[in-house]
Design a protein around this motif. Structure first.
Motif, PDB file in Angstrom:
ATOM      1  N   SER A  95     -28.321  29.069  31.811  1.00 59.19           N
ATOM      2  CA  SER A  95     -28.981  27.974  32.513  1.00 59.19           C
ATOM      3  C   SER A  95     -29.493  28.402  33.886  1.00 59.19           C
ATOM      4  O   SER A  95     -30.626  28.098  34.262  1.00 59.19           O
ATOM      5  CB  SER A  95     -28.007  26.810  32.653  1.00 59.19           C
ATOM      6  OG  SER A  95     -28.580  25.757  33.386  1.00 59.19           O
ATOM      7  N   GLY A  96     -28.663  29.111  34.644  1.00 60.90           N
ATOM      8  CA  GLY A  96     -29.068  29.510  35.986  1.00 60.90           C
ATOM      9  C   GLY A  96     -30.105  30.605  36.012  1.00 60.90           C
ATOM     10  O   GLY A  96     -30.953  30.643  36.917  1.00 60.90           O
ATOM     11  N   ARG A 146     -33.560  29.009  34.005  1.00 65.26           N
ATOM     12  CA  ARG A 146     -34.032  27.783  34.639  1.00 65.26           C
ATOM     13  C   ARG A 146     -34.992  27.028  33.697  1.00 65.26           C
ATOM     14  O   ARG A 146     -34.879  27.142  32.491  1.00 65.26           O
ATOM     15  CB  ARG A 146     -34.692  28.105  35.989  1.00 65.26           C
ATOM     16  CG  ARG A 146     -33.715  28.701  36.987  1.00 65.26           C
ATOM     17  CD  ARG A 146     -34.329  28.880  38.363  1.00 65.26           C
ATOM     18  NE  ARG A 146     -35.449  29.821  38.372  1.00 65.26           N
ATOM     19  CZ  ARG A 146     -36.054  30.234  39.481  1.00 65.26           C
ATOM     20  NH1 ARG A 146     -35.643  29.792  40.664  1.00 65.26           N
ATOM     21  NH2 ARG A 146     -37.051  31.091  39.423  1.00 65.26           N
ATOM     22  N   ASP A 157     -32.537  25.206  31.454  1.00 65.13           N
ATOM     23  CA  ASP A 157     -31.626  24.625  32.432  1.00 65.13           C
ATOM     24  C   ASP A 157     -31.515  23.121  32.238  1.00 65.13           C
ATOM     25  O   ASP A 157     -30.420  22.548  32.310  1.00 65.13           O
ATOM     26  CB  ASP A 157     -32.136  24.958  33.833  1.00 65.13           C
ATOM     27  CG  ASP A 157     -31.194  24.447  34.923  1.00 65.13           C
ATOM     28  OD1 ASP A 157     -29.975  24.385  34.668  1.00 65.13           O
ATOM     29  OD2 ASP A 157     -31.675  24.115  36.019  1.00 65.13           O
ATOM     30  N   THR A 158     -32.636  22.463  31.970  1.00 68.68           N
ATOM     31  CA  THR A 158     -32.630  21.008  31.785  1.00 68.68           C
ATOM     32  C   THR A 158     -31.788  20.606  30.586  1.00 68.68           C
ATOM     33  O   THR A 158     -30.978  19.668  30.657  1.00 68.68           O
ATOM     34  CB  THR A 158     -34.073  20.501  31.607  1.00 68.68           C
ATOM     35  OG1 THR A 158     -34.853  20.849  32.753  1.00 68.68           O
ATOM     36  CG2 THR A 158     -34.089  18.997  31.419  1.00 68.68           C
ATOM     37  N   MET A 207     -27.926  21.293  31.299  1.00 69.18           N
ATOM     38  CA  MET A 207     -27.355  20.381  32.283  1.00 69.18           C
ATOM     39  C   MET A 207     -27.301  18.942  31.778  1.00 69.18           C
ATOM     40  O   MET A 207     -26.364  18.206  32.077  1.00 69.18           O
ATOM     41  CB  MET A 207     -28.162  20.445  33.584  1.00 69.18           C
ATOM     42  CG  MET A 207     -27.957  21.740  34.353  1.00 69.18           C
ATOM     43  SD  MET A 207     -26.221  22.011  34.868  1.00 69.18           S
ATOM     44  CE  MET A 207     -25.656  23.191  33.629  1.00 69.18           C
ATOM     45  N   ARG A 263     -23.621  28.173  37.099  1.00 76.13           N
ATOM     46  CA  ARG A 263     -25.090  28.028  37.229  1.00 76.13           C
ATOM     47  C   ARG A 263     -25.521  28.088  38.683  1.00 76.13           C
ATOM     48  O   ARG A 263     -26.487  28.789  39.034  1.00 76.13           O
ATOM     49  CB  ARG A 263     -25.525  26.708  36.608  1.00 76.13           C
ATOM     50  CG  ARG A 263     -26.965  26.311  36.933  1.00 76.13           C
ATOM     51  CD  ARG A 263     -27.268  24.918  36.436  1.00 76.13           C
ATOM     52  NE  ARG A 263     -28.570  24.473  36.893  1.00 76.13           N
ATOM     53  CZ  ARG A 263     -28.808  23.831  38.029  1.00 76.13           C
ATOM     54  NH1 ARG A 263     -27.793  23.579  38.863  1.00 76.13           N
ATOM     55  NH2 ARG A 263     -30.035  23.463  38.355  1.00 76.13           N
ATOM     56  N   LEU A 271     -27.977  31.009  40.307  1.00 78.33           N
ATOM     57  CA  LEU A 271     -29.256  30.700  40.946  1.00 78.33           C
ATOM     58  C   LEU A 271     -29.465  31.514  42.219  1.00 78.33           C
ATOM     59  O   LEU A 271     -30.609  31.853  42.574  1.00 78.33           O
ATOM     60  CB  LEU A 271     -29.337  29.205  41.273  1.00 78.33           C
ATOM     61  CG  LEU A 271     -29.550  28.262  40.086  1.00 78.33           C
ATOM     62  CD1 LEU A 271     -29.464  26.814  40.535  1.00 78.33           C
ATOM     63  CD2 LEU A 271     -30.888  28.537  39.412  1.00 78.33           C
TER      64      LEU A 271
END
Length: 308
Positions: free
Chosen positions: A129-130, A133, A137-138, A141, A187, A191
């Motif tokens: 996820s990180g 992105r 990621d959406t 999360m 995550r 980032l």
């Protein structure tokens, strides 16, 4: 291009991780445990739990499932603590101390299995996820938000009722419900790590995405994985004890929750048999406290500003 060529032309070089580099996060975690009193106490509690589980056969004075008899060939029911039975006996004539010792095996199996699953799932999804992105990621999360909205104990009870009660069900439920906490923290760390110079250097030199994720980025966030894995141990043991107390555990396995359920069903408190239900309750409390102590001692990993 190799790392030496990159160094000659002035590009930043991603650190190479041999076996020493792979052990660096482990050494960092162990170093904090050695100098912080909270982390040290929590680690010692977990160590005592594991050692007791390993040597349970040597520590226990009786077979935990054996029905004991007195010299008059009567079932040894509700005997008070003595040298023969350190914590007395149950209403069914079983040795409480032996059940308490063997219950650590169930606790260790459930706790370590759940910790590995929570850390593995949360770390993998947090990395993906990180690093990627965008829509990845959406999705991850939003899935984490849905899971965080599920009630913990009712979900475990329903799952145990619909499937076969046992250790596997408890571990699966804990892994499914606790991974979002790990994934969110991992995550946020990824980032920042993905923007560092050594990661950019790895991209320039043509490293694959998998190599960048697991060789260059993952070692930076492993201490967080260890931390949330240790916290999951206490939650898993508490969940197993709760499910067993409510009658959704495996009846063939000796566990602390099963001991509490047995004591409740036989009205141990009304009989004044505090030696029956207080010891397993204390063990459960100590394991949960150990997770809190470790998280308290490792706050400098979660909040780097506290190091100053």
């Amino acid at each position: 291009m190799d790392a030496r060529a990159d160094e000659r032309i002035g590009l930043p070089v991603a650190p190479t991780l041999g076996w020493r580099g792979a052990l660096r996060p482990v050494a960092r975690v162990a170093g904090i445990a050695a100098r912080d009193r909270f982390a040290l106490v929590g680690t010692l509690i977990y160590l005592a739990l594991v050692l007791t589980a390993i040597f349970a056969d040597q520590i226990a004075t009786h077979d935990p499932g054996e029905i004991l008899y007195t010299g008059r060939y009567r079932i040894a029911r509700n005997l008070p603590p003595s040298w023969d039975h350190l914590l007395g006996t149950t209403h069914g004539g079983r040795d409480i101390f032996s059940q308490l010792v063997h219950g650590t095996r169930s606790a260790v199996i459930v706790g370590l299995s759940a910790a590995v699953c929570v850390a593995a799932i949360g770390t993998l999804l947090g990395l993906v996820s990180g690093y990627f992105r965008g829509w990845v990621d959406t999705i991850v999360m939003r899935l984490a938000d849905v899971v965080l909205g599920l009630p913990f104990l009712p979900f475990v009870i329903v799952l145990a009722a619909l499937t076969r009660p046992g250790t596997g069900t408890i571990v699966f439920a804990v892994a499914v419900l606790l991974w979002p906490n790990t994934a969110r923290v991992i995550r946020s760390q990824v980032l920042t790590v993905r923007e560092r110079s050594f990661v950019e250097a790895a991209r320039i030199t043509g490293c694959s995405t998998a190599r960048i994720l697991f060789v260059h980025v993952a070692p930076s966030i492993l201490p967080l994985s260890f931390l949330y894995g240790s916290i999951a141990v206490g939650w898993a043991i508490l969940t197993e004890a709760s499910a067993s107390f409510l009658g959704f555990g495996d009846p063939t396995v000796i566990s602390w929750g099963g001991m509490l359920q047995d004591a409740y069903a036989n009205q141990a408190m009304g009989r004044g048999a505090y030696y029956w239900f207080i010891p397993p309750g204390i063990c459960i409390v100590l394991v949960v406290l150990a997770g809190f102590f470790i998280s308290r001692g490792y706050e400098e990993i979660l909040f780097p500003r506290l190091r100053s």
